[in-house]
Design a protein around this motif. Structure first.
Motif, short mmCIF file in Angstrom:
data_model
loop_
_atom_site.label_atom_id
_atom_site.label_comp_id
_atom_site.label_asym_id
_atom_site.label_seq_id
_atom_site.Cartn_x
_atom_site.Cartn_y
_atom_site.Cartn_z
N ASP A 54 -0.15 5.95 -4.12
CA ASP A 54 -0.60 7.24 -3.59
C ASP A 54 -2.12 7.30 -3.80
O ASP A 54 -2.61 7.38 -4.93
CB ASP A 54 0.08 8.38 -4.35
CG ASP A 54 -0.35 9.74 -3.84
OD1 ASP A 54 -1.25 9.80 -2.96
OD2 ASP A 54 0.19 10.76 -4.32
N ARG A 55 -2.86 7.24 -2.71
CA ARG A 55 -4.33 7.18 -2.81
C ARG A 55 -4.94 8.46 -3.41
O ARG A 55 -6.09 8.45 -3.87
CB ARG A 55 -4.95 6.92 -1.43
CG ARG A 55 -4.71 5.49 -0.96
CD ARG A 55 -5.41 5.20 0.34
NE ARG A 55 -5.18 3.83 0.78
CZ ARG A 55 -5.88 2.78 0.39
NH1 ARG A 55 -6.86 2.95 -0.46
NH2 ARG A 55 -5.62 1.57 0.83
N LYS A 80 -6.41 3.70 -8.29
CA LYS A 80 -7.44 4.42 -9.05
C LYS A 80 -6.87 4.99 -10.34
O LYS A 80 -5.75 5.51 -10.37
CB LYS A 80 -8.04 5.54 -8.20
CG LYS A 80 -8.94 5.00 -7.10
CD LYS A 80 -9.83 6.05 -6.52
CE LYS A 80 -10.86 5.43 -5.60
NZ LYS A 80 -11.73 6.41 -4.97
N PRO A 89 -3.66 -3.57 -2.69
CA PRO A 89 -4.46 -2.35 -2.53
C PRO A 89 -5.07 -1.91 -3.88
O PRO A 89 -4.58 -2.29 -4.94
CB PRO A 89 -3.43 -1.32 -2.05
CG PRO A 89 -2.14 -1.79 -2.63
CD PRO A 89 -2.20 -3.29 -2.67
N ALA A 108 0.82 -1.22 0.00
CA ALA A 108 0.00 0.00 0.00
C ALA A 108 0.86 1.27 0.00
O ALA A 108 0.44 2.31 -0.51
CB ALA A 108 -0.94 0.00 1.20
N THR A 146 -6.90 -3.74 -9.09
CA THR A 146 -6.33 -4.31 -7.88
C THR A 146 -5.94 -5.77 -8.12
O THR A 146 -6.43 -6.38 -9.07
CB THR A 146 -7.34 -4.20 -6.71
OG1 THR A 146 -6.81 -4.83 -5.56
CG2 THR A 146 -8.66 -4.89 -7.03
N THR A 192 -11.00 1.31 -10.69
CA THR A 192 -9.94 0.85 -9.79
C THR A 192 -9.42 -0.50 -10.25
O THR A 192 -10.20 -1.38 -10.62
CB THR A 192 -10.49 0.71 -8.34
OG1 THR A 192 -11.08 1.95 -7.97
CG2 THR A 192 -9.38 0.37 -7.36
#
Length: 231
Positions: free
Chosen positions: A15-16, A223, A220, A11, A215, A213
């Protein structure tokens, strides 16, 4: 929700707050797939559809250029000459009425896709309460209700995947395995996105792809920049 050490390490690479380009996202998802098994790479698309309205439903199928990397077990409901056709085409299980009690009473579900000829849908309909919730019900839009069972089996074995809205208006589709080359995943991804964009219901107002998204099974979410995907 508590995550393990491997997930937390993976994770940190994501970078979210960033909306990634396709190339970068696929590179990242391969890096974050650190489990001991070959993880499945999945695509989750939150749409602006309202699935409560029939005219905003999305359902169909697309053949992934490089397949899913998974052996798919196919059950065919047919009768007469179509039974032989299904066997010859490589179906894993073939039958008719006699399969109903096996599924209903014995809980037999050792298959991943169900194909049926139109004249067998009355029989398959009796299994709706079992097959429906598991997404296994044959459907003409997905090409799994057809008289051409050989073609249906060939397409599924070649990597045909079904897509449909779930109750929260999200589409979930497998893209392949973490062991795939980046270019293979990219081509599979493009095939799915193009199919979903093409399937946009005219009744949908506002943003169609709200979020996309990518994955891996244990990794994680990453996006993507939806504006670039629609361009």
């Amino acid at each position: 929700m508590k995550h393990g050490k491997k997930y937390n390490e993976a994770a940190k690479l994501v970078d979210r707050a960033t909306l990634y380009d396709t190339e970068e996202a696929i590179g990242l998802v391969k890096k974050t797939a650190t489990a001991k098994f070959d993880e499945t790479i999945e695509l989750h698309i939150r749409t602006g559809c309202d699935g409560r309205h029939a005219e905003q439903q999305i359902r169909g199928a697309v053949v992934l250029p490089h397949g899913t990397g998974k052996k798919v077990r196919i059950l065919v409901f047919a009768k007469g000459a179509k039974l032989d056709e299904a066997n010859a085409a490589g179906a894993d299980f073939v039958g008719g009425d006699e399969l109903v009690p096996k599924i209903q009473n014995e809980g037999w579900l050792d298959f991943d896709v169900v194909v049926a000829t139109p004249d067998m849908m009355g029989v398959v309909g009796r299994l709706g309460k079992i097959l429906g919730p598991k997404g296994l019900m044959p459907n003409p839009k997905a090409g799994t209700v057809t008289m051409d069972v050989a073609k249906a089996i060939e397409d599924i074995k070649a990597g045909k995947v079904e897509y449909r809205l779930d109750k929260t208006n999200i589409v979930h589709v497998p893209l392949g395995k973490a062991s795939f080359e980046q270019e293979q995943l990219k081509e599979n991804f493009r095939a799915v996105i193009d199919a979903i964009i093409k399937a946009k219901p005219s009744a949908v107002k506002g943003a169609y792809l709200k979020s996309v998204t990518i994955t891996s099974t244990m990794g994680p979410g990453i996006k993507l920049n939806t504006a670039k995907l629609m361009a």
